[in-house]
Design a protein around this motif. Structure first.
Motif, short mmCIF file in Angstrom:
data_model
loop_
_atom_site.label_atom_id
_atom_site.label_comp_id
_atom_site.label_asym_id
_atom_site.label_seq_id
_atom_site.Cartn_x
_atom_site.Cartn_y
_atom_site.Cartn_z
N ASN A 247 -10.99 -29.08 17.78
CA ASN A 247 -10.77 -28.06 16.91
C ASN A 247 -11.48 -28.05 15.39
N HIS A 248 -11.64 -28.98 15.08
CA HIS A 248 -12.50 -29.18 13.61
C HIS A 248 -13.87 -28.83 13.77
N VAL A 249 -14.42 -28.69 15.09
CA VAL A 249 -15.85 -28.19 15.11
C VAL A 249 -15.83 -26.83 15.11
N VAL A 250 -14.99 -26.06 15.79
CA VAL A 250 -14.89 -24.46 15.75
C VAL A 250 -14.13 -23.80 14.76
N SER A 251 -13.27 -24.72 13.98
CA SER A 251 -12.33 -23.74 13.23
C SER A 251 -12.95 -22.90 12.15
N SER A 252 -14.13 -23.15 11.55
CA SER A 252 -14.78 -22.37 10.72
C SER A 252 -14.98 -21.17 11.37
N GLN A 270 -33.83 -25.18 26.87
CA GLN A 270 -32.93 -25.18 25.91
C GLN A 270 -32.28 -23.72 25.74
N SER A 271 -31.22 -23.39 26.72
CA SER A 271 -30.69 -22.15 26.80
C SER A 271 -29.90 -21.99 25.68
N ARG A 272 -29.80 -20.92 24.84
CA ARG A 272 -28.94 -20.53 23.79
C ARG A 272 -28.09 -19.35 24.16
N VAL A 273 -26.86 -19.52 24.23
CA VAL A 273 -25.99 -18.62 24.79
C VAL A 273 -24.69 -18.43 23.76
N PRO A 274 -24.47 -17.29 23.22
CA PRO A 274 -23.23 -17.06 22.29
C PRO A 274 -21.78 -17.44 23.24
N ALA A 275 -21.13 -18.00 22.13
CA ALA A 275 -19.68 -18.24 22.94
C ALA A 275 -18.39 -17.76 21.89
N VAL A 276 -17.43 -17.66 22.52
CA VAL A 276 -16.09 -17.04 22.28
C VAL A 276 -15.10 -18.23 22.10
N ILE A 277 -14.06 -17.97 21.11
CA ILE A 277 -13.12 -19.05 21.36
C ILE A 277 -12.01 -18.56 22.00
N VAL A 278 -11.48 -19.27 23.21
CA VAL A 278 -10.28 -19.13 23.98
C VAL A 278 -9.04 -19.45 23.28
N GLY A 279 -8.84 -20.63 22.79
CA GLY A 279 -7.87 -20.96 22.00
C GLY A 279 -7.89 -22.50 21.48
N ARG A 280 -7.14 -22.73 20.52
CA ARG A 280 -7.17 -24.16 19.54
C ARG A 280 -5.86 -24.52 19.41
N ASP A 281 -6.12 -26.06 19.50
CA ASP A 281 -4.33 -26.71 19.06
C ASP A 281 -5.03 -27.79 17.93
N PRO A 282 -4.46 -27.37 16.73
CA PRO A 282 -4.66 -28.11 15.45
C PRO A 282 -3.76 -29.34 15.39
#
Length: 507
Positions: A247-252, A270-282
């Motif tokens: 979580n602390h990697v993607v929280s920002s 070295q493929s670069r692909v955009p990502a989306v956040i599915v969910g987080r658990d602090p």
């Protein structure tokens, strides 16, 4: 004149001719001694030391007459020349008379003034000597002049020629010796090293074999906000593009709409692909993100409960932005409660961590910890540092067990949220010097603990089959049981141990 003479007794013996033996007159009359002759006195001492005329005694009256002039011998000529006064000098040290007095009195010499103080004088100077005359320039002439005009003697020319021959012979000898000892450098356009058979074998199960198998499923994460970027790691857990990380990697990226989240795969391009956040658990410091790919390599999920202290493990990730980094170590400890807070995120978690001495640094977060078979047994999440300039790895890394991470990831993917078991109390660590535990500070009204009869001041020492030694251990002991499970809780009240049954609720 002041001496007395003793006359010997007279001898009356008779001698021939009737004369006495001492030669005295026959009538015994004593004759005075004959006067002692003395030389005439020297007139100079006599004039200096004699009594004045008319004085017979030592203390007679001095007659009234003119001063006595003592005589003195004449001074030799050489003494007068050496010690006599200079011509025109009237007294000792007196300067010769001048026609008129000087305009100013001469300065008084301090050496002649006894009252003058000590003072430094002028430095002693050596008399300047005349500089030596310049050396005449060396005569120069040509070889033609030396040979044909006889500027040099024939012997000098012969000596020069002999010296030249000796030096040349010595140089030739050194060259021959060096040529015989050192090989001359040569080139060969057709040269190539002989092929050798590979000397390295990588057995199945070696670190290189495991790394080659796991690396394609490990990704690097890049979170960029304007000109500021952060990095982390993740592991692909499903072929449809689901990636597990911290979580602390993607929280920002979740809290700042302007931030972009990019996944970089460990492939040739070295493929670069955009990502989306599915969910987080602090509360467990876990998160799931997704990329739109169909052929991602999926990591094998292992069993963290089967680990033993001393088992070899491998940490893989992008520490300090260095993608595809592999470090090895062992399991140093299991079930180590570690509190994770801050770090610029909303993480407030207590994890039941796997402790390892594999080097883990910032950027390893979210990457996998794998066992000797290459299966993921944990998610690297934290390191212990000395702080300050010593903020790197010191051999203490902590990973979330994959058993916990798998349950949280499944809940996030299914519903987007996570439920955690709770007992309904706030506690602090306590000890009486013999027993350690978690002392209840307050009990939530209507919660599981209140329903079980737990009161403030009770010290909980065990939940289910797990011992509780402090407040963090109480949290992980409760959360390892599912919501709705009924577990026995051992506590101390007024020095007495008692056990109550608590049905766990959900946070």
């Amino acid at each position: 004149m002041g001496h007395s003479l003793t006359v010997p007794e007279k001898d009356n013996r008779s001698v021939p001719n009737g004369s006495p033996t001492n030669g005295s007159p026959s009538n015994g009359v004593r004759r005075p001694p004959a006067p002692v002759p003395s030389p005439a006195p020297d007139p100079v001492p006599a004039g200096a030391y004699a009594r004045p005329g008319g004085v017979n005694g030592s203390f007679g009256p001095r007659p009234q007459r003119g001063p006595v002039v003592l005589g003195a011998p004449p001074v030799p000529e050489y003494l007068a020349d050496a010690f006599g006064r200079a011509p025109g000098q009237s007294g000792i040290g007196a300067p010769p008379p001048t026609a008129e007095p000087p305009a100013e009195p001469p300065a008084q010499d301090p050496w002649r003034d006894p009252a003058s103080g000590a003072q430094l004088g002028a430095p002693a100077l050596t008399r300047e000597s005349a500089p030596p005359p310049p050396a005449p320039p060396a005569q120069r002439f040509t070889l033609r002049q030396a040979l044909f005009e006889r500027r040099l003697r024939p012997s000098a020319i012969i000596g020069i020629l002999v010296s030249a021959l000796v030096i040349g012979a010595l140089g030739a000898g050194i060259g021959v010796f060096a040529a015989g000892r050192l090989p001359a450098p040569t080139t060969d356009p057709s040269f190539e090293l002989a092929p050798v058979s590979p000397g390295i074998t990588r057995e199945p199960g070696s670190v290189a074999d495991i790394a080659a198998k796991v690396l394609p499923s490990v990704v690097s994460l890049e979170i960029r906000t304007g000109d500021v970027g952060e990095t982390g790691s993740g592991v692909v857990i499903d072929g449809s593009g689901y990636i597990l990380t911290n979580n602390h990697v993607v929280s920002s990226a979740a809290t700042d709409p302007s931030a972009t989240l990019t996944v970089i795969f460990d492939d040739a391009a070295q493929s670069r692909v955009p990502a989306v956040i599915v969910g987080r658990d602090p509360l467990t410091d876990l998160a799931v993100i997704k990329v739109d790919v169909t052929d991602a390599t999926v990591a094998q999920i292992g069993d963290s409960n089967a680990l033993a202290v001393g088992d070899p493990v491998i940490a893989i990730g992008s520490p300090l932005g260095l993608a595809g980094t592999v470090t090895t170590g062992i399991v140093s400890a299991k079930n180590r409660p570690v509190r994770l807070q801050g770090g610029g995120s909303d993480t407030d978690a207590v994890i039941d961590a796997i402790q390892t001495d594999a080097a883990v640094n910032p950027g390893n977060s979210g990457g996998p910890l794998v066992d000797a078979s290459g299966a993921v047994v944990g998610i690297n999440s934290a390191i212990r540092t000395l702080g300050g300039d010593s903020s790197g790895s010191i051999g203490l890394g902590f990973a979330i067990p994959i058993a916990t991470a798998k349950d949280v990831a499944e809940q996030i993917i299914r519903s987007g949220s996570v439920q955690h078991s709770t007992i309904g109390v706030n506690a602090r660590s306590a000890t009486d010097g013999i027993t350690d535990g978690a002392q209840v500070q307050n009990v939530q009204g209507g919660g599981p603990a209140a329903a079980a009869g737990i009161a403030e001041g009770d010290v909980i020492t065990k939940v289910g089959d797990r011992q509780v030694g402090n407040a963090d251990e109480l949290i992980v002991a409760v959360r390892q049981n599912p919501v709705g499970a009924t577990v026995p809780v051992v506590l101390l009240r007024d020095g007495r141990a008692m056990t109550v049954s608590v049905t766990l609720g959900s946070e």
